[in-house]
Structures are given as structure tokens and as C-alpha cells.
Design a protein around this motif. Structure first.
Motif, mmCIF file in Angstrom:
data_model
loop_
_atom_site.group_PDB
_atom_site.id
_atom_site.type_symbol
_atom_site.label_atom_id
_atom_site.label_comp_id
_atom_site.label_asym_id
_atom_site.label_seq_id
_atom_site.Cartn_x
_atom_site.Cartn_y
_atom_site.Cartn_z
ATOM 1 N N ARG A 177 -5.311 -2.460 -1.785
ATOM 2 C CA ARG A 177 -5.844 -1.405 -2.469
ATOM 3 C C ARG A 177 -6.043 -0.152 -1.605
ATOM 4 N NH1 ARG A 177 -10.384 -4.181 -5.809
ATOM 5 N NH2 ARG A 177 -10.824 -2.002 -6.651
ATOM 6 N N LYS A 178 -6.373 -0.739 -0.114
ATOM 7 C CA LYS A 178 -6.760 0.374 0.810
ATOM 8 C C LYS A 178 -5.612 0.999 1.317
ATOM 9 C CE LYS A 178 -11.321 -1.733 1.705
ATOM 10 N NZ LYS A 178 -11.993 -2.546 2.951
ATOM 11 N N ASP A 179 -4.351 0.564 1.205
ATOM 12 C CA ASP A 179 -3.041 1.006 1.616
ATOM 13 C C ASP A 179 -2.741 2.292 1.416
ATOM 14 O OD1 ASP A 179 -0.789 0.104 3.826
ATOM 15 O OD2 ASP A 179 0.107 0.917 1.786
ATOM 16 N N GLU A 180 -2.520 3.193 2.346
ATOM 17 C CA GLU A 180 -2.112 4.637 1.831
ATOM 18 C C GLU A 180 -1.042 4.752 0.993
ATOM 19 O OE1 GLU A 180 -1.630 7.227 5.119
ATOM 20 O OE2 GLU A 180 -3.689 6.978 5.881
ATOM 21 N N GLN A 181 0.168 3.823 1.151
ATOM 22 C CA GLN A 181 1.168 3.675 0.564
ATOM 23 C C GLN A 181 1.376 2.843 -1.002
ATOM 24 O OE1 GLN A 181 4.598 2.791 2.980
ATOM 25 N NE2 GLN A 181 3.391 3.556 4.863
ATOM 26 N N LEU A 182 0.760 1.932 -0.754
ATOM 27 C CA LEU A 182 0.542 0.838 -1.981
ATOM 28 C C LEU A 182 -0.530 0.853 -2.844
ATOM 29 C CD1 LEU A 182 1.696 -2.407 -0.344
ATOM 30 C CD2 LEU A 182 2.959 -0.991 -1.619
ATOM 31 N N GLY A 183 -1.733 1.410 -2.221
ATOM 32 C CA GLY A 183 -2.874 1.522 -3.005
ATOM 33 C C GLY A 183 -2.826 2.418 -4.308
#
Length: 120
Positions: free
Chosen positions: A10-16
Motif C-alpha cells: 500500500r505504501k509502495d510508490e509503484q504498487l500502492g
């Protein structure tokens, strides 16, 4: 493990942005994901469902996103105190990611040969 992993997603720049756009109720989704991984890793039989159609319906997925998912999964499972279970979880995640990526490509471009994910 499931909660730690999906918190990182959820916090990831790509996956969020992908997950946060398509998961409307994270509390409910985490319950389903916990049931899924419990069934897969512990044989509890708590999960009933078919993840492939839900993933195939998502627009603009790429090998890079699946590979990023695996990088985060590796990070979280490597930090687990039960190393053997962490390795088993990662190996299983790798097979699941490959299957979902293959199915995604086949549904989007059935006339082309699917590509494989890079080892991460």
C-alpha cells in the motif's frame, strides 16, 4: 506476514496506486488474503475463490509490477522468524505471480507468446 506485506504494498510508490485504486475495503480484502495464504501455506482450506479473473480484469498490469510485488514479498518473508516458512511462502508467491502474469498476458494478447518474469 500478510498484513506486513500488504502494508508495504500500500505504501509502495509503484504498487500502492494500483492496489489502492482497486481495493475499496482493505479490511475485507486483508481477511480474504489471510484466508488465501492460510489455505496455500497451512492447508486450512479457508479460502474459496478464483483470483485469476479479478487480476485479469485489471488494466495496465506489467511484468515490472509483478516483479516489484515479488521484491516486496521477498523482503517481508526474509524478515519472518520462521525462515523455512518464509522461504516456502516466497517460493509459492513466485509461482502464483508467474501464473497470474501468464494468465494476464494470455487474456490480453492471446496471439502472442507470453513472456516470463525476471528472477528477483
Amino acid at each position: 506476514m500478510v498484513h506486513s506485506f500488504y502494508e508495504a504494498v500500500r505504501k509502495d510508490e509503484q504498487l500502492g496506486p494500483v492496489f489502492n485504486t482497486f481495493v475499496g475495503d482493505w479490511e475485507y480484502h486483508l481477511l480474504k488474503l489471510t484466508d488465501f495464504w492460510s489455505s496455500i501455506l497451512l492447508g486450512t482450506g479457508r479460502f474459496r475463490g478464483t483470483p485469476m479473473p479479478k487480476h485479469v480484469a485489471l488494466p495496465n498490469l506489467s511484468a515490472h509490477l509483478f516483479e516489484r510485488w515479488l521484491v516486496l514479498f521477498r523482503q517481508v518473508t526474509s524478515a519472518q522468524p520462521n525462515r523455512a516458512m518464509g522461504e516456502r511462502a516466497y517460493d509459492t508467491a513466485q509461482r502464483i505471480a508467474e501464473s497470474l502474469w501468464y494468465g494476464y498476458q494470455m487474456s490480453r494478447r492471446p496471439e502472442t507468446v507470453p513472456t516470463e518474469l525476471q528472477d528477483v
